[in-house]
Structures are given as C-alpha cells and as structure tokens.
Design a protein around this motif. Structure first.
Motif, PDB file in Angstrom:
ATOM      1  N   ALA A 147       0.858  -1.188   0.000  1.00 26.40           N
ATOM      2  CA  ALA A 147       0.000   0.000   0.000  1.00 26.40           C
ATOM      3  C   ALA A 147       0.892   1.235   0.000  1.00 26.40           C
ATOM      4  O   ALA A 147       1.818   1.351   0.812  1.00 26.40           O
ATOM      5  N   ASN A 149       1.239   4.978   0.689  1.00 31.31           N
ATOM      6  CA  ASN A 149       0.596   6.089   1.382  1.00 31.31           C
ATOM      7  C   ASN A 149       0.872   7.373   0.611  1.00 31.31           C
ATOM      8  O   ASN A 149       2.008   7.661   0.262  1.00 31.31           O
ATOM      9  N   ASP A 150      -0.155   8.126   0.359  1.00 33.94           N
ATOM     10  CA  ASP A 150      -0.046   9.307  -0.481  1.00 33.94           C
ATOM     11  C   ASP A 150       0.276  10.538   0.358  1.00 33.94           C
ATOM     12  O   ASP A 150      -0.621  11.200   0.862  1.00 33.94           O
ATOM     13  N   LYS A 176      -2.678   2.449  -4.041  1.00 31.47           N
ATOM     14  CA  LYS A 176      -2.521   3.701  -3.296  1.00 31.47           C
ATOM     15  C   LYS A 176      -3.523   3.717  -2.156  1.00 31.47           C
ATOM     16  O   LYS A 176      -4.587   3.097  -2.252  1.00 31.47           O
ATOM     17  N   CYS A 177      -3.180   4.402  -1.084  1.00 30.00           N
ATOM     18  CA  CYS A 177      -4.149   4.510   0.005  1.00 30.00           C
ATOM     19  C   CYS A 177      -3.936   5.797   0.780  1.00 30.00           C
ATOM     20  O   CYS A 177      -2.921   6.481   0.632  1.00 30.00           O
ATOM     21  N   ASP A 178      -4.917   6.111   1.576  1.00 28.01           N
ATOM     22  CA  ASP A 178      -4.784   7.181   2.552  1.00 28.01           C
ATOM     23  C   ASP A 178      -5.122   6.552   3.894  1.00 28.01           C
ATOM     24  O   ASP A 178      -6.292   6.315   4.209  1.00 28.01           O
ATOM     25  N   ARG A 181      -7.987   7.492   6.260  1.00 23.40           N
ATOM     26  CA  ARG A 181      -9.404   7.239   5.946  1.00 23.40           C
ATOM     27  C   ARG A 181      -9.756   5.776   6.156  1.00 23.40           C
ATOM     28  O   ARG A 181      -9.108   4.880   5.619  1.00 23.40           O
ATOM     29  N   SER A 184     -10.425   3.720   2.987  1.00 21.87           N
ATOM     30  CA  SER A 184      -9.210   3.424   2.231  1.00 21.87           C
ATOM     31  C   SER A 184      -8.410   2.303   2.906  1.00 21.87           C
ATOM     32  O   SER A 184      -7.941   1.375   2.245  1.00 21.87           O
ATOM     33  N   SER A 185      -8.270   2.383   4.221  1.00 20.22           N
ATOM     34  CA  SER A 185      -7.542   1.330   4.946  1.00 20.22           C
ATOM     35  C   SER A 185      -8.286  -0.001   4.843  1.00 20.22           C
ATOM     36  O   SER A 185      -7.669  -1.055   4.702  1.00 20.22           O
ATOM     37  N   ASP A 187     -10.129  -0.915   2.357  1.00 21.32           N
ATOM     38  CA  ASP A 187      -9.886  -1.427   1.009  1.00 21.32           C
ATOM     39  C   ASP A 187      -8.547  -2.163   0.916  1.00 21.32           C
ATOM     40  O   ASP A 187      -8.432  -3.174   0.235  1.00 21.32           O
ATOM     41  N   VAL A 188      -7.544  -1.629   1.597  1.00 21.56           N
ATOM     42  CA  VAL A 188      -6.234  -2.284   1.597  1.00 21.56           C
ATOM     43  C   VAL A 188      -6.355  -3.676   2.227  1.00 21.56           C
ATOM     44  O   VAL A 188      -5.864  -4.667   1.687  1.00 21.56           O
TER      45      VAL A 188
END
Ligand SMILES: Nc1nc2c(ncn2[C@@H]2O[C@H](COP(=O)(O)OP(=O)(O)OP(=O)(O)O)[C@@H](O)[C@H]2O)c(=O)[nH]1
Ligand SMILES: [Mg+2]
Lengths: 206, 156
Positions: A147, A149-150, A176-178, A181, A184-185, A187-188
């Motif tokens: 992942a 991190n942006d 990509k992830c944030d 959020r 987003s986590s 989704d990872v």
C-alpha cells in the motif's frame, strides 16, 4: 517495573469487552518504515483505541564496559501498536503495526508466521526503506500486498513503475491509500484478503 | 524521475519448511528456551547483533510452555483470584472476566509481552485461566475463514 496493585490497572472500557463467545483470533501485520502511517492505519479501522504492547530486550555487546562491572548490556524497549476488529461473535481480527527492522520481529512469537498475511506500507519519498522488509517477507513466504501512502510532497510514480522498482511479480497487489481514511484502509485489508483467497483457491486446485 | 531499484528474493529453504499449523506459532528465530541465556539458541546467521529478551519476573514454570502463547491467544479467567495471588495475577484474572488477547493484557497491565506470558504460564498451570488458541496461517489456507474475514471487513 512500576506495578503496585491490581487496583491501579485500568482495563478495557465496557464497550471494548469481547463477547464470551469469542473463540479464536487471527492477525494481520502492517509493516513499514518510521512514520509511514502504520499507527494511523491501525487506528482508522480499529474498533478500539489503538493499544501498545511492549517488549524489553537487552542488546548484548552494545554498551561500553564501564565501572559497574562486566555486564555491558543495554536494555531497549520495542513497542508495537495494535487494534482490533470483531469479525463475528466467535472470530476476532487483530492488526499489528510493526517497525520494518527485522531484528525486532523475533520478540513476538510467530508474529509473521502466524499472521494471515501482511500489508507493506510504503512512502515514495523513502522507497528503499521497504526493500529489506519486502525481501524478508519473501524469504519467509509470508503473503503480502503493498500500500502506497499518499503524502502530499511525495513523488508520484505510476503503479507499474513502482512494481518494477520493487521487483514484484504481477500477482502481488500494489495500491494507493490514505491511511487516515477508514474506507481506504479497509480497502487495503480487503485487497489483502482477496489476494489470500486467490492463493487458497490456486493451492486447492493444484 | 526514476525510483530506486530493488531485487526480488526467493523463499529460504528453512522458512519454507516451517510447520505453519503448529499451535505454538513459533517463529524460526524465536528463542524457545527463554531469553536470559538466549544467544546460543539462535540460528547461525542471527547470533551476531541479535538482541535478546529480558525476562523481568522469575517464574518457577518451565520456559518451554511460554512459546505456545501468541499475541492473539485469547485468555479467559476460570476462577477468582485466590488470596495468595500476586497483584499481577489478580489483575490478569480481573481483566479476563471476558476474553482478552495476550497483547491487550500486555497493554492494559503495562507489562512487556514476555512478562505477561510468564504470568499466564503460571496461571494456566494453576488452572486459573483458559487459553483459546489463535488460528494461524497454514499451508492449506482455510477459504471459509478468509471469506468470514472479508465479510466482517465489508461491514466496517
Ligand atoms: N497525507 C497522509 N498523511 C498520513 C497518512 N498516513 C499517516 N499520515 C501522517 O503521517 C504521520 C505519521 O503517521 P503514523 O501513523 O504515526 O506513522 P507510523 O508508521 O506509526 O510511525 P512510527 O510508529 O513512528 O514509525 C502522521 O502525522 C499521520 O497523520 C496518509 O495516508 N496520508
Ligand atoms: Mg506508530
């Protein structure tokens, strides 16, 4: 140790108790360099406030001999943050955020070997920090996803450039992830689970 | 701009053969005999610069049992603390009225993982607590387990 009496210990808040039906737990490890967002990711999906477990160790031969005698060991504390997600009334998932240096991993029995899999968090400003971690996971045969991190000031590489820079095969998910959020986590973690599922399917049909 | 370049590694023979199903979930590099006298137990490539665990509480129970406690083993109290219990033991029993992982115990008690596992080993021997073993990754992953986890995550 500053342990005085059992009355001074604050346990989980009432809403943080697991049900009596909780039978077993599984774990996922989130690993990456300093400040890459491990604790943030654990916290964004955890149902409890992230907690910290510590281990104390001595580092043989690091200290310099001094007047106190022949024992020149220094004690170091290694901390690991973790969070929890109740999956069902019976099953609990724990997420551990652990530093990238492998020399600390042995402190926690089977942390990686017992885990379902791992998330390698990377920061494109310091991509090379993750090289050793990824190599160690490959050597140990621990399935993982990557992942990215942006961070606002981080260089943005296309995923395929990252794949070739990290020398990862096509099947290993990179996303990509944030970490701040929850969605987003989540989704990872879902991507990791789908990847583990595809491995299970492949080994069942082999 | 080009990113720095890594080289892929292959699974090590030794780690590929670890019985993943072992309830101990013991890492190949984990010192099985406890840490205080640790250095000799480690594999050759690890002996150098390998830090060792420091056990603070002394325990009459054999160290071997400690290996079977994972960070996510769930502990449940079976009885109230006997009057003879040490404060740490009473605290564990009080916290484990409902199931609690070893990691959570370590966090709430503010004691290192190895100290908590030593405490728990004594409590297990005295049959004051129950340990519910974790599900560890196995050679043949359990698909229904993975599906259950996915389902749970979807609800987040
Ligand atoms: N922009 C952005 N910032 C993030 C993200 N994840 C974490 N951060 C920030 O990065 C900083 C470090 O995050 P942590 O979660 O503490 O990182 P860590 O990996 O736990 O750090 P150490 O435990 O110190 O190694 C914090 O200020 C976070 O708010 C992300 O996805 N995007
Ligand atoms: Mg952190």
């Amino acid at each position: 140790m500053d342990f005085k009496s059992s009355d001074t210990v604050t346990g989980p808040r009432a809403e943080d108790h697991l049900p009596q039906t909780a039978q077993a737990a599984v774990k996922i490890v989130i690993v990456g360099g300093f400040g890459v967002g491990k604790t943030t990711m654990v916290g964004s999906v955890s149902e409890i406030r992230p907690l910290t477990t510590e281990e104390t160790m001595t580092q043989a031969g690091v200290g310099v001999d001094d007047n106190y005698g022949s024992d020149s060991k220094t004690a170091t504390t290694v901390a690991m943050d973790f969070g929890r997600i109740s999956i069902t009334e019976q099953l609990v998932l724990y997420l551990f955020g652990t530093p990238g240096q492998e020399r600390f991993w042995f402190l926690w029995n089977g942390l990686f070997e017992g885990a379902l899999g791992a998330v390698v968090l990377i920061d494109t400003r310091r991509l090379e920090v993750s090289f050793d971690v990824i190599g160690r996971l490959e050597e140990r045969g621990v399935p993982f996803v990557v992942a990215v991190n942006d961070f606002p000031d981080a260089p943005r590489y296309p995923i395929e450039d990252l794949r070739s820079a990290l020398d990862l095969p096509e099947e290993i998910p990179i996303m990509k992830c944030d970490a701040r959020r929850r969605a987003s986590s989540r989704d990872v973690l879902m991507t990791l689970m789908r990847f583990l599922h595809s491995i299970a399917m492949a080994s069942a049909s082999a | 701009m080009t990113p720095p370049q890594r080289r892929r590694r292959l699974p090590k023979e030794a780690s590929a053969k670890i019985p993943q199903q072992a309830p101990e979930g013991v890492s190949p590099h984990a010192p099985k005999e406890g840490g205080a006298q640790g250095g000799e137990n480690q594999t050759a490539d690890q002996t150098e610069n390998q830090p060792e665990r420091l056990f603070v509480l002394t325990s009459q129970v054999e160290d071997g049992d400690r290996a079977s406690l994972d960070l996510v083993t769930l502990i449940v109290a079976r009885a109230d603390a006997p009057p003879t219990a040490q404060p740490e033991q009473s605290a564990v029993l009080r916290l484990c009225g409902s199931p609690l992982s070893v990691a959570e115990l370590s966090a709430y008690l503010n004691l290192p993982f190895s100290v908590v596992t030593a405490l728990l080993t004594e409590l297990l021997t005295a049959e004051l607590v129950h340990a519910r073993a974790p599900i560890v990754r196995s050679e043949l992953p359990d698909r229904s387990l993975l599906e259950a986890v996915m389902h749970g995550l979807q609800k987040l």
